[in-house]
Scaffold this active site. Sequence first.
Site, PDB file in Angstrom:
ATOM      1  N   ALA A  14     -91.781  23.180 -10.414  1.00  0.00           N
ATOM      2  CA  ALA A  14     -90.398  23.901 -10.038  1.00  0.00           C
ATOM      3  C   ALA A  14     -90.591  24.472  -8.819  1.00  0.00           C
ATOM      4  O   ALA A  14     -89.448  25.453  -8.074  1.00  0.00           O
ATOM      5  CB  ALA A  14     -89.947  24.900 -11.125  1.00  0.00           C
ATOM      6  N   VAL A  65    -100.278  20.465 -14.388  1.00  0.00           N
ATOM      7  CA  VAL A  65     -99.967  19.667 -15.689  1.00  0.00           C
ATOM      8  C   VAL A  65    -100.799  18.508 -16.376  1.00  0.00           C
ATOM      9  O   VAL A  65    -101.025  18.230 -17.299  1.00  0.00           O
ATOM     10  CB  VAL A  65     -98.813  19.245 -15.492  1.00  0.00           C
ATOM     11  CG1 VAL A  65     -97.581  20.218 -15.512  1.00  0.00           C
ATOM     12  CG2 VAL A  65     -98.434  18.085 -14.295  1.00  0.00           C
ATOM     13  N   ASN A  91     -90.961  17.914 -15.469  1.00  0.00           N
ATOM     14  CA  ASN A  91     -90.240  17.474 -14.100  1.00  0.00           C
ATOM     15  C   ASN A  91     -91.567  17.176 -12.994  1.00  0.00           C
ATOM     16  O   ASN A  91     -91.244  16.336 -12.271  1.00  0.00           O
ATOM     17  CB  ASN A  91     -89.509  18.384 -13.495  1.00  0.00           C
ATOM     18  CG  ASN A  91     -89.125  18.283 -12.018  1.00  0.00           C
ATOM     19  OD1 ASN A  91     -88.366  17.474 -11.634  1.00  0.00           O
ATOM     20  ND2 ASN A  91     -89.760  18.967 -11.080  1.00  0.00           N
ATOM     21  N   SER A 143     -87.406   8.273 -13.982  1.00  0.00           N
ATOM     22  CA  SER A 143     -86.915   7.715 -12.807  1.00  0.00           C
ATOM     23  C   SER A 143     -85.985   6.559 -12.978  1.00  0.00           C
ATOM     24  O   SER A 143     -86.580   5.772 -13.994  1.00  0.00           O
ATOM     25  CB  SER A 143     -87.951   7.416 -11.941  1.00  0.00           C
ATOM     26  OG  SER A 143     -87.381   6.807 -10.748  1.00  0.00           O
ATOM     27  N   TYR A 156     -96.305   3.974 -10.557  1.00  0.00           N
ATOM     28  CA  TYR A 156     -94.954   5.020 -10.679  1.00  0.00           C
ATOM     29  C   TYR A 156     -94.125   4.620 -11.812  1.00  0.00           C
ATOM     30  O   TYR A 156     -93.793   5.320 -12.662  1.00  0.00           O
ATOM     31  CB  TYR A 156     -94.544   5.219  -9.606  1.00  0.00           C
ATOM     32  CG  TYR A 156     -93.694   6.353  -9.339  1.00  0.00           C
ATOM     33  CD1 TYR A 156     -93.751   7.576  -9.506  1.00  0.00           C
ATOM     34  CD2 TYR A 156     -92.282   6.028  -9.369  1.00  0.00           C
ATOM     35  CE1 TYR A 156     -92.820   8.808  -9.565  1.00  0.00           C
ATOM     36  CE2 TYR A 156     -90.849   6.763  -9.263  1.00  0.00           C
ATOM     37  CZ  TYR A 156     -91.534   8.282  -9.232  1.00  0.00           C
ATOM     38  OH  TYR A 156     -90.323   9.473  -9.187  1.00  0.00           O
ATOM     39  N   ALA A 159     -95.522   4.636 -15.429  1.00  0.00           N
ATOM     40  CA  ALA A 159     -95.400   6.168 -16.027  1.00  0.00           C
ATOM     41  C   ALA A 159     -94.034   6.561 -16.203  1.00  0.00           C
ATOM     42  O   ALA A 159     -93.770   7.057 -17.261  1.00  0.00           O
ATOM     43  CB  ALA A 159     -96.083   6.991 -14.769  1.00  0.00           C
ATOM     44  N   LYS A 160     -93.091   6.235 -15.331  1.00  0.00           N
ATOM     45  CA  LYS A 160     -91.628   6.484 -15.630  1.00  0.00           C
ATOM     46  C   LYS A 160     -91.168   6.094 -17.057  1.00  0.00           C
ATOM     47  O   LYS A 160     -90.267   6.565 -17.695  1.00  0.00           O
ATOM     48  CB  LYS A 160     -91.042   6.493 -14.253  1.00  0.00           C
ATOM     49  CG  LYS A 160     -91.418   7.375 -13.422  1.00  0.00           C
ATOM     50  CD  LYS A 160     -91.052   8.795 -13.755  1.00  0.00           C
ATOM     51  CE  LYS A 160     -91.457   9.782 -12.602  1.00  0.00           C
ATOM     52  NZ  LYS A 160     -91.640  11.325 -13.083  1.00  0.00           N
TER      53      LYS A 160
HETATM   54  P1  NAP Z   1     -91.186  17.016  -5.075  1.00  0.00           P
HETATM   55  O1  NAP Z   1     -90.344  17.566  -4.215  1.00  0.00           O
HETATM   56  O2  NAP Z   1     -92.439  16.117  -4.578  1.00  0.00           O
HETATM   57  O3  NAP Z   1     -92.072  18.205  -6.038  1.00  0.00           O
HETATM   58  C1  NAP Z   1     -93.102  17.940  -6.969  1.00  0.00           C
HETATM   59  C2  NAP Z   1     -93.264  19.017  -7.659  1.00  0.00           C
HETATM   60  O4  NAP Z   1     -94.335  18.942  -8.646  1.00  0.00           O
HETATM   61  C3  NAP Z   1     -93.660  20.219  -7.020  1.00  0.00           C
HETATM   62  O5  NAP Z   1     -93.257  21.411  -7.556  1.00  0.00           O
HETATM   63  C4  NAP Z   1     -95.372  20.455  -7.198  1.00  0.00           C
HETATM   64  O6  NAP Z   1     -95.907  21.420  -6.987  1.00  0.00           O
HETATM   65  C5  NAP Z   1     -95.366  19.786  -8.504  1.00  0.00           C
HETATM   66  N1  NAP Z   1     -96.561  19.219  -9.116  1.00  0.00           N
HETATM   67  C6  NAP Z   1     -97.099  18.049  -8.665  1.00  0.00           C
HETATM   68  N2  NAP Z   1     -98.300  17.495  -8.989  1.00  0.00           N
HETATM   69  C7  NAP Z   1     -98.481  18.719 -10.151  1.00  0.00           C
HETATM   70  C8  NAP Z   1     -99.357  18.945 -11.246  1.00  0.00           C
HETATM   71  N3  NAP Z   1    -100.495  18.206 -11.187  1.00  0.00           N
HETATM   72  N4  NAP Z   1     -99.023  20.210 -11.780  1.00  0.00           N
HETATM   73  C9  NAP Z   1     -98.242  20.935 -11.731  1.00  0.00           C
HETATM   74  N5  NAP Z   1     -97.246  20.582 -10.831  1.00  0.00           N
HETATM   75  C10 NAP Z   1     -97.201  19.719 -10.082  1.00  0.00           C
HETATM   76  O7  NAP Z   1     -90.658  16.129  -6.144  1.00  0.00           O
HETATM   77  P2  NAP Z   1     -89.108  15.759  -6.474  1.00  0.00           P
HETATM   78  O8  NAP Z   1     -88.812  14.747  -5.566  1.00  0.00           O
HETATM   79  O9  NAP Z   1     -88.492  17.054  -6.591  1.00  0.00           O
HETATM   80  O10 NAP Z   1     -89.306  14.800  -7.985  1.00  0.00           O
HETATM   81  C11 NAP Z   1     -89.189  15.683  -9.090  1.00  0.00           C
HETATM   82  C12 NAP Z   1     -89.450  14.836 -10.350  1.00  0.00           C
HETATM   83  O11 NAP Z   1     -88.344  13.936 -10.186  1.00  0.00           O
HETATM   84  C13 NAP Z   1     -90.735  14.170 -10.292  1.00  0.00           C
HETATM   85  O12 NAP Z   1     -91.286  13.692 -11.560  1.00  0.00           O
HETATM   86  C14 NAP Z   1     -90.104  12.820  -9.667  1.00  0.00           C
HETATM   87  O13 NAP Z   1     -91.043  11.374  -9.977  1.00  0.00           O
HETATM   88  C15 NAP Z   1     -88.791  12.362 -10.349  1.00  0.00           C
HETATM   89  N6  NAP Z   1     -87.801  11.839  -9.369  1.00  0.00           N
HETATM   90  C16 NAP Z   1     -87.418  12.075  -8.210  1.00  0.00           C
HETATM   91  C17 NAP Z   1     -86.768  11.184  -7.365  1.00  0.00           C
HETATM   92  C18 NAP Z   1     -86.446  11.784  -6.127  1.00  0.00           C
HETATM   93  O14 NAP Z   1     -85.681  10.658  -5.406  1.00  0.00           O
HETATM   94  N7  NAP Z   1     -86.849  12.701  -5.342  1.00  0.00           N
HETATM   95  C19 NAP Z   1     -86.139  10.176  -8.000  1.00  0.00           C
HETATM   96  C20 NAP Z   1     -86.411   9.913  -9.126  1.00  0.00           C
HETATM   97  C21 NAP Z   1     -87.520  10.853  -9.989  1.00  0.00           C
HETATM   98  P3  NAP Z   1     -96.493  22.065  -5.649  1.00  0.00           P
HETATM   99  O15 NAP Z   1     -94.982  22.322  -4.705  1.00  0.00           O
HETATM  100  O16 NAP Z   1     -97.305  23.427  -5.904  1.00  0.00           O
HETATM  101  O17 NAP Z   1     -97.171  20.936  -5.114  1.00  0.00           O
END
Ligand code: NAP
Length: 248
Positions: A14, A65, A91, A143, A156, A159-160
């Site tokens: 978050a 996580v 998330n 996703s 990816y 996983a999704k």
């Molecule tokens: P993001 O901006 O890359 O942020 C990722 C978040 O996950 C950050 O808060 C990060 O923490 C945290 N994180 C990563 N590895 C972790 C771990 N091992 N333990 C705890 N926290 C961890 O990602 P986002 O784009 O917001 O995406 C959020 C979710 O939506 C993901 O699951 C992604 O696959 C999914 N999603 C995203 C999109 C898109 O277009 N952006 C589309 C479909 C699905 P730190 O800040 O501390 O690194």
Amino acid sequence: MNTLTKPLALVTGASRGIGAAIAQELALNGYHVLINYISNEAKAHEVARAIETAGGSSELLRFDVSNEAEVTQAFEQIAKKGAPLQVLVNNAGISEDGLILRLKKESLDRTLQTNLVSAVLCAKEAAKLMMKSRNGSIIQISSVVGEMGNAGQVSYSAAKAGMIGMTKSLARELSSRNIRVNAVTPGYIQTDMTDALTETQKSAITQNIPLGYLGTPQDIAHVVTFLAGPKGRYITGQVIGVNGGLYI
Ligand code: NAP
């Protein structure tokens, strides 16, 4: 022991992007939000400050996580907070893209562990707490590529897609305890994850989105908050696409 009056909502990952928006929206809707992150403490503090400024309440909860011991320890802390855990949003996620012939086993393991195994581990611990209060909502941020596939995203998307299967099984397993389990499948959303794409890639993607533009983290946060709360009380085991029509 703490004496919180608000129900708790844990949002993993978050500190940025979609998770940060979900944390803020849930806080606006009356939850005390536990802001999970792995390394970006400064960003997590920014999210907490934004929540406070908007009149909400939250606290930081750092854990990896993908690490079972850290997950268990984090939920032990949550259990002592003196308020029920009503919402878990799985998330946190990473994507490591590349064509299958170049795929390294370590990358496959990391992607499955951080996106999928983590979600199952957190859901298991959350279910233990939610079963006691017979009230809970668990939401996976999966996703659109888990539904439609995407060249270069084999691990990816596996996983999704796994998160969707787990959502349906868990919904069947936990509904008799009044715990609902759903998945949200975002399309392309403006975050650090999609900022990594080149302008050419982004414009090719946009051409395939019927609404013609990328989504925002708030677009996902609104749906998650609806699913989490009483307005979503008859929804379980569902996969809600928020993708501008990319996958219909
Ligand atoms: P993001 O901006 O890359 O942020 C990722 C978040 O996950 C950050 O808060 C990060 O923490 C945290 N994180 C990563 N590895 C972790 C771990 N091992 N333990 C705890 N926290 C961890 O990602 P986002 O784009 O917001 O995406 C959020 C979710 O939506 C993901 O699951 C992604 O696959 C999914 N999603 C995203 C999109 C898109 O277009 N952006 C589309 C479909 C699905 P730190 O800040 O501390 O690194």
